[in-house]
Design a protein around this motif. Structure first.
Motif, PDB file in Angstrom:
ATOM      1  N   GLN A  58       0.864  -1.177   0.000  1.00  0.00           N
ATOM      2  CA  GLN A  58       0.000   0.000   0.000  1.00  0.00           C
ATOM      3  C   GLN A  58       0.903   1.230   0.000  1.00  0.00           C
ATOM      4  OE1 GLN A  58      -3.225   0.233  -0.279  1.00  0.00           O
ATOM      5  NE2 GLN A  58      -3.536  -1.991  -0.313  1.00  0.00           N
ATOM      6  N   PRO A  59       0.999   1.928  -1.146  1.00  0.00           N
ATOM      7  CA  PRO A  59       1.892   3.100  -1.180  1.00  0.00           C
ATOM      8  C   PRO A  59       1.587   4.102  -0.060  1.00  0.00           C
ATOM      9  CG  PRO A  59       1.008   2.620  -3.369  1.00  0.00           C
ATOM     10  CD  PRO A  59       0.346   1.662  -2.432  1.00  0.00           C
ATOM     11  N   LYS A  60       0.307   4.238   0.301  1.00  0.00           N
ATOM     12  CA  LYS A  60      -0.044   5.267   1.291  1.00  0.00           C
ATOM     13  C   LYS A  60       0.491   4.936   2.690  1.00  0.00           C
ATOM     14  CE  LYS A  60      -4.775   3.510   2.007  1.00  0.00           C
ATOM     15  NZ  LYS A  60      -4.422   2.515   3.014  1.00  0.00           N
ATOM     16  N   ASP A  61       0.900   3.680   2.888  1.00  0.00           N
ATOM     17  CA  ASP A  61       1.531   3.346   4.169  1.00  0.00           C
ATOM     18  C   ASP A  61       2.919   3.968   4.294  1.00  0.00           C
ATOM     19  OD1 ASP A  61      -0.675   1.825   4.638  1.00  0.00           O
ATOM     20  OD2 ASP A  61       0.292  -0.121   4.247  1.00  0.00           O
ATOM     21  N   HIS A  62       3.482   4.398   3.176  1.00  0.00           N
ATOM     22  CA  HIS A  62       4.866   4.861   3.185  1.00  0.00           C
ATOM     23  C   HIS A  62       5.024   6.299   2.693  1.00  0.00           C
ATOM     24  CE1 HIS A  62       5.838   0.589   3.642  1.00  0.00           C
ATOM     25  NE2 HIS A  62       4.974   0.368   2.676  1.00  0.00           N
ATOM     26  N   ILE A  63       3.986   6.835   2.012  1.00  0.00           N
ATOM     27  CA  ILE A  63       4.135   8.131   1.341  1.00  0.00           C
ATOM     28  C   ILE A  63       2.929   8.989   1.668  1.00  0.00           C
ATOM     29  CG2 ILE A  63       4.434   9.259  -0.901  1.00  0.00           C
ATOM     30  CD1 ILE A  63       5.364   6.386  -1.909  1.00  0.00           C
ATOM     31  N   LYS A  64       3.163  10.241   2.019  1.00  0.00           N
ATOM     32  CA  LYS A  64       2.042  11.121   2.387  1.00  0.00           C
ATOM     33  C   LYS A  64       1.213  11.473   1.149  1.00  0.00           C
ATOM     34  CE  LYS A  64       4.958  15.324   2.582  1.00  0.00           C
ATOM     35  NZ  LYS A  64       6.264  14.744   2.261  1.00  0.00           N
ATOM     36  N   PRO A  65      -0.108  11.711   1.355  1.00  0.00           N
ATOM     37  CA  PRO A  65      -1.019  11.873   0.209  1.00  0.00           C
ATOM     38  C   PRO A  65      -0.605  12.973  -0.763  1.00  0.00           C
ATOM     39  CG  PRO A  65      -2.245  11.716   2.263  1.00  0.00           C
ATOM     40  CD  PRO A  65      -0.809  11.761   2.640  1.00  0.00           C
ATOM     41  N   THR A  66      -0.115  14.100  -0.262  1.00  0.00           N
ATOM     42  CA  THR A  66       0.248  15.196  -1.170  1.00  0.00           C
ATOM     43  C   THR A  66       1.373  14.778  -2.113  1.00  0.00           C
ATOM     44  OG1 THR A  66       1.596  16.012   0.646  1.00  0.00           O
ATOM     45  CG2 THR A  66      -0.465  17.195   0.212  1.00  0.00           C
ATOM     46  N   SER A  67       2.309  13.983  -1.615  1.00  0.00           N
ATOM     47  CA  SER A  67       3.406  13.523  -2.463  1.00  0.00           C
ATOM     48  C   SER A  67       2.940  12.414  -3.391  1.00  0.00           C
ATOM     49  CB  SER A  67       4.558  12.981  -1.615  1.00  0.00           C
ATOM     50  OG  SER A  67       4.950  13.934  -0.668  1.00  0.00           O
ATOM     51  N   LEU A  68       2.078  11.570  -2.861  1.00  0.00           N
ATOM     52  CA  LEU A  68       1.621  10.397  -3.611  1.00  0.00           C
ATOM     53  C   LEU A  68       0.946  10.788  -4.921  1.00  0.00           C
ATOM     54  CD1 LEU A  68       1.768   7.389  -3.021  1.00  0.00           C
ATOM     55  CD2 LEU A  68      -0.469   7.539  -1.933  1.00  0.00           C
ATOM     56  N   ARG A  69       0.209  11.889  -4.888  1.00  0.00           N
ATOM     57  CA  ARG A  69      -0.532  12.316  -6.080  1.00  0.00           C
ATOM     58  C   ARG A  69       0.375  12.598  -7.263  1.00  0.00           C
ATOM     59  NH1 ARG A  69      -3.871  15.174  -2.570  1.00  0.00           N
ATOM     60  NH2 ARG A  69      -2.732  17.106  -2.865  1.00  0.00           N
ATOM     61  N   ARG A  70       1.556  13.143  -6.972  1.00  0.00           N
ATOM     62  CA  ARG A  70       2.465  13.538  -8.047  1.00  0.00           C
ATOM     63  C   ARG A  70       3.283  12.362  -8.580  1.00  0.00           C
ATOM     64  NH1 ARG A  70       5.227  17.098  -4.667  1.00  0.00           N
ATOM     65  NH2 ARG A  70       3.528  18.437  -4.052  1.00  0.00           N
ATOM     66  N   MET A  71       3.458  11.372  -7.740  1.00  0.00           N
ATOM     67  CA  MET A  71       4.484  10.372  -7.979  1.00  0.00           C
ATOM     68  C   MET A  71       3.993   9.227  -8.864  1.00  0.00           C
ATOM     69  SD  MET A  71       6.632   8.858  -4.790  1.00  0.00           S
ATOM     70  CE  MET A  71       6.642  10.349  -3.816  1.00  0.00           C
ATOM     71  N   ASP A  72       4.821   8.816  -9.826  1.00  0.00           N
ATOM     72  CA  ASP A  72       4.504   7.650 -10.642  1.00  0.00           C
ATOM     73  C   ASP A  72       4.661   6.374  -9.815  1.00  0.00           C
ATOM     74  OD1 ASP A  72       7.485   8.514 -11.060  1.00  0.00           O
ATOM     75  OD2 ASP A  72       7.427   6.354 -11.399  1.00  0.00           O
ATOM     76  N   ARG A  73       4.136   5.277 -10.346  1.00  0.00           N
ATOM     77  CA  ARG A  73       4.100   4.024  -9.580  1.00  0.00           C
ATOM     78  C   ARG A  73       5.503   3.481  -9.285  1.00  0.00           C
ATOM     79  NH1 ARG A  73       3.637  -1.245 -11.563  1.00  0.00           N
ATOM     80  NH2 ARG A  73       2.749  -2.763 -10.101  1.00  0.00           N
ATOM     81  N   PHE A  74       6.403   3.580 -10.254  1.00  0.00           N
ATOM     82  CA  PHE A  74       7.756   3.070 -10.005  1.00  0.00           C
ATOM     83  C   PHE A  74       8.435   3.858  -8.884  1.00  0.00           C
ATOM     84  CE2 PHE A  74      12.380   3.186 -10.920  1.00  0.00           C
ATOM     85  CZ  PHE A  74      12.659   1.876 -10.569  1.00  0.00           C
ATOM     86  N   SER A  75       8.265   5.192  -8.921  1.00  0.00           N
ATOM     87  CA  SER A  75       8.843   6.013  -7.852  1.00  0.00           C
ATOM     88  C   SER A  75       8.216   5.667  -6.504  1.00  0.00           C
ATOM     89  CB  SER A  75       8.651   7.506  -8.149  1.00  0.00           C
ATOM     90  OG  SER A  75       9.372   7.880  -9.304  1.00  0.00           O
ATOM     91  N   GLN A  76       6.908   5.379  -6.509  1.00  0.00           N
ATOM     92  CA  GLN A  76       6.250   4.981  -5.257  1.00  0.00           C
ATOM     93  C   GLN A  76       6.870   3.698  -4.700  1.00  0.00           C
ATOM     94  OE1 GLN A  76       2.062   4.620  -6.071  1.00  0.00           O
ATOM     95  NE2 GLN A  76       1.842   6.769  -6.670  1.00  0.00           N
ATOM     96  N   MET A  77       7.169   2.750  -5.603  1.00  0.00           N
ATOM     97  CA  MET A  77       7.812   1.515  -5.144  1.00  0.00           C
ATOM     98  C   MET A  77       9.176   1.826  -4.526  1.00  0.00           C
ATOM     99  SD  MET A  77       7.412  -1.431  -7.993  1.00  0.00           S
ATOM    100  CE  MET A  77       6.293  -1.284  -9.331  1.00  0.00           C
ATOM    101  N   ALA A  78       9.935   2.691  -5.211  1.00  0.00           N
ATOM    102  CA  ALA A  78      11.299   2.989  -4.758  1.00  0.00           C
ATOM    103  C   ALA A  78      11.280   3.717  -3.414  1.00  0.00           C
ATOM    104  CB  ALA A  78      12.029   3.820  -5.810  1.00  0.00           C
ATOM    105  N   VAL A  79      10.396   4.714  -3.283  1.00  0.00           N
ATOM    106  CA  VAL A  79      10.328   5.455  -2.016  1.00  0.00           C
ATOM    107  C   VAL A  79       9.897   4.514  -0.891  1.00  0.00           C
ATOM    108  CG1 VAL A  79       9.144   7.310  -0.762  1.00  0.00           C
ATOM    109  CG2 VAL A  79       9.902   7.683  -3.121  1.00  0.00           C
TER     110      VAL A  79
END
Lengths: 414, 405
Positions: A58-79
């Motif tokens: 779940q990306p939202k477990d690791h990344i705040k919503p404001t950042s999540l909106r901008r970020m592509d899926r691969f970057s979400q995995m990496a972060v």
């Protein structure tokens, strides 16, 4: 040559087809795999139509919503993987410390999904309607940039592209970054995401498995990935990101961290090969001399190979590893994680993670689908019934990419 | 870096860019202050606001390239091959060193994208059903390094680095690390980039392209002008070069990199990352700010970059009267993944030939610091050390320090 700083692995984080770290390690040791029928895009009417897709994430477990909106899926995995690696390594850097922490990510393609969207829009609707919001996400280093932004890391930041061995190569570059004195702490690893175009390119290239052969001919239609199998007939595609927390050993000791393993060093060489194919078995990369110089090169008990169930790569690996280690480590147990998570750009980062975990737990994940070992392969393969190694002093991670670039990373007990 | 680390020198130079098809042509054009920015003819620019770039018109593949490779090679590969041929011929390194001891590390950002666009268009328009082996969303950026290694039989470590517009600056730095660690005897390093619709459309959509040739550091600057090309350097240890009697053009003396950790495209408003990269590069080279006589700035011509970069330079170097700062992007365009290498080459030529390249198109300098931004033509100067800055999307900052061999 002068004494280099020693580098240890103190944390591991991952987003994978077998879930995050504890579940990945449990499942890969239990011989499970992450292959599922592709139902999130059209794989075409005929096999192959299977891939390993990331799960339990779940990306939202690791990344705040404001950042999540901008970020592509691969970057979400990496972060996400980087956050998990820092947590796993119990490193919560102050702002000043974070200024010096580096990031090295290896990937072959990065954000393919948005690249396809952007190009598709450009071709169909023309430049006036090109989407300025996603364009910045299309650079290969968007993920490493987002990691820096989200975690506040201002150390050396790089993105390494080396086809299928981008993960191994990123860890090699990160090792050099530390021993050259550019940073004491580096988050390093890699991965890639599966996209429809990339799947179809590989399908058209004929490198994907059409399924286990049936008695009397024909394929089962359910692809299988069985490195070093006599009947292997192609790879299965996967995705995910694994990141390792690398530290100068003294830095880890000073903060009381318990390392999984030491990253002793690496060797990179290459052989001739067409840019879209693996090298022929007769080609031998000149890795031996480099490897011999490394501490613990005579104590290799485990090899995590890049073998991916294609005819060409596994044959090359079998020959190359036998020549490299035949006399030095005839008893080393050889495995590969590609039978569990498939093949993709940064998959080697998972090989390195598996090697570090093997050293910590003195356990080797099996080649779970292997039924009939290739008689041309003289290596001691980690079949499900192979006895566990008596000891795991050092582990070699071997990587070979289409185009002919090869890496060898050596890990040892810390 | 440790005192025992060997000195690293540059013994081969090669380039293809809009200013010239060889190092000699490039050097002459830099000195003359020519600009190569003009109409784009490589693809249809209908629908784009900006329709200019520094396009390479002499873009034939080398005549000696085997036909199969010629068919497969992308425009970026061709630029890299031609620049490498020039650099290797001059250095003579392949006659002196075993193939296993020569590494390849190149920077780039889009690789074969120009052809991938055509393949994808054919598929979207239903003219082609197969993706096949060529269509190069399926070919990663590392392919240019593979093609170069294949053609010239180089079998050492082989990597591509892709950190947007600082890619080839990082490639040079990685080559320096390899040599300092003794991993190889020589490295073929640099970068290559071809114009493509994707980057043109992307920067166009971000309103980052200038409608007129870019004017770095000018009060009226209104964006960047894209460019393309390749620059390749052959680097090796100074003792190795001396032993085989090779001519050394310059020394690669240090590098530093940082992340802004601020925004994917906008620079940190205080120039934090740029300052870190420059100070890390100086420390890595064992130099003080006062040792630097010339900075080849990133200087894209966008309002934000140039303001922040000039301020960061001011903070690190002060208003040193001996320091010249120029951007060569008004001449050769912004070549993205190749920019770090092409500009390092410009910096090497400045050191070697004793001149400061001008900031072409700069008429009304604008900087809160009193920097010498070199408007109005090149001038002769004896330079001790010089620094080349490259900044990219992702907030990636690289500075490379060059000196005399």
């Amino acid at each position: 040559m002068r004494e280099l700083a020693r580098v240890v692995v103190t944390g591991i984080g991952m987003v994978s087809p077998l879930g995050p770290l504890p579940r990945f390690w449990h499942r890969v040791r239990a011989g499970e795999h992450g292959f599922v029928p592709i139902d999130w895009f059209d794989p075409g009417p005929t096999p192959p139509g299977t891939a390993a897709r990331v799960r339990d994430w779940q990306p939202k477990d690791h990344i705040k919503p404001t950042s999540l909106r901008r970020m592509d899926r691969f970057s979400q995995m990496a972060v996400s993987a980087c956050r998990m690696a820092l947590d796993d390594g119990a490193l919560a850097p102050s702002a000043t410390e974070a200024d010096a922490i580096g990031v090295v990510i290896g990937c072959a393609y990065g954000n393919l999904l948005e690249t396809e969207t952007f190009l598709g829009g450009l071709i169909a609707k023309g430049p006036a309607l090109a989407n300025p919001m996603i364009f910045p996400n299309l650079v290969l280093n968007a993920a490493a940039g987002y990691v820096a932004i989200e975690l506040g890391l201002r150390g050396p930041n790089s993105t390494v592209c080396r086809n299928e061995i981008s993960g191994e190569a990123a860890l090699a570059v990160a090792y050099d970054t530390i021993v050259c004195g550019h940073a004491d702490v580096v988050l390093a690893g890699g991965g890639d995401e599966l996209s429809p175009v990339l799947f179809h390119v590989n399908k058209d290239l004929g490198v994907l498995s059409p399924g286990r052969r049936r008695r009397g001919g024909g394929a089962s239609g359910r692809e299988w990935s069985s490195p070093f199998d006599r009947d292997r007939n192609g790879m299965v595609m996967g995705e995910g990101v694994a990141m390792l927390l690398l530290e100068r050993a003294e830095h880890a000791r000073a903060r009381g961290a318990t390392p999984y393993a030491e990253l002793v060093g690496h060797a990179m060489r290459s052989v001739a090969a067409p840019t879209h194919l693996w090298p022929r078995p007769a080609a031998v990369p000149a890795i031996a001399d480099e490897l011999r110089r490394l501490r613990a090169a005579d104590a290799i008990d485990v090899i995590v190979s890049c073998a991916n169930s294609t005819r060409d790569l596994d044959a090359f690996e079998a020959t190359h590893l036998a020549a490299l280690l035949g006399e030095r480590a005839p008893g080393a147990l050889v495995t590969s994680v590609k039978g569990a998570i498939g093949e993709f750009g940064g998959a080697g980062a998972f090989s390195v993670a598996a090697a570090a975990l093997a050293l910590r737990d003195r356990a080797v994940p099996p080649l779970a689908m292997l039924r009939r070992p290739d008689p041309a392969c003289a290596l001691r393969l980690a079949t499900t019934d192979a006895p566990p190694p008596a000891r795991v002093r050092a582990a070699l991670v071997s990587g070979t990419a289409r185009g002919g670039a090869c890496t060898a990373l050596l890990l040892a007990q810390p | 870096m440790q005192a025992s680390a060997p000195q690293v020198v540059v013994t081969g130079l090669g380039t293809v860019n809009a200013l010239g098809s060889s190092v000699a042509e490039f050097a002459a054009a830099l000195r003359a202050g020519t600009s190569a920015i003009g109409p784009v003819t490589l693809f249809d620019t209908k629908g784009y606001r900006a329709r200019i770039a520094a396009q390479v018109h002499d873009d034939d593949a080398p005549a000696t390239l085997p036909r199969a490779l010629r068919r497969r090679s992308s425009r970026s590969d061709v630029f890299a091959l031609r620049a490498t041929a020039e650099a290797l011929a001059e250095s003579g390194i392949t006659d002196a060193v075993a193939p296993d001891r020569i590494g390849v590390v190149l920077g780039g950002t889009t690789g074969g994208m120009l052809r991938a666009e055509e393949c994808l268009r054919a598929r979207i328009e239903g003219r082609s059903a197969r993706y096949g082996a060529d269509p190069i969303i399926g070919a990663p950026i590392s392919v240019s390094a593979d093609v170069v290694a294949d053609v010239f039989d180089l079998r050492g470590p082989r990597l591509a680095l892709s950190t947007a517009c600082s890619s080839s600056g990082n490639a040079l730095g990685t080559a320096l690390d390899w040599l300092r660690l003794g991993r190889v005897d020589a490295v073929v390093t640099g970068g290559t980039e071809s114009l493509c619709r994707m980057t043109f459309a992307g920067f166009n959509a971000l309103h980052a392209l200038s409608l007129e040739p870019c004017r770095p550091f000018d009060r009226r600057r209104a964006g960047l002008s894209l460019g393309e090309g390749a620059a390749i350097l052959v680097v090796e240890s100074a003792t190795h070069a001396a032993r085989r009697g090779a001519r050394a053009h310059a020394a690669l003396v240090g590098w530093g990199n940082s992340a802004d950790a601020h925004h994917l495209t906008a620079p940190h408003p205080q120039g934090t990352g740029a300052i870190l990269a420059m100070t890390r590069a100086l420390a890595n080279a064992g130099l003080q700010p006062a040792d630097i006589d010339y900075i080849n700035a990133h200087g894209t011509g966008t309002p934000l970059n140039d303001a922040v970069e000039a301020a960061a330079i001011g903070i690190v170097f002060g208003e040193a009267p001996h320091l010249a700062v120029s951007s060569t992007k008004g001449a050769v365009g912004h070549t993205l993944g190749a920019a770090g290498a092409i500009e390092a080459l410009a910096t090497i030529l400045a050191l070697r030939d004793g001149f400061v390249p001008p900031t072409v198109n700069l008429e009304e300098p604008e900087s809160e610091w009193a920097l010498d931004l070199v408007p109005g033509g090149s001038r002769d100067a004896t330079l001790r050390y010089a620094l080349s800055n490259s900044y990219g999307f992702g907030g990636n900052n690289t500075s490379v320090v060059l000196g005399h061999a």
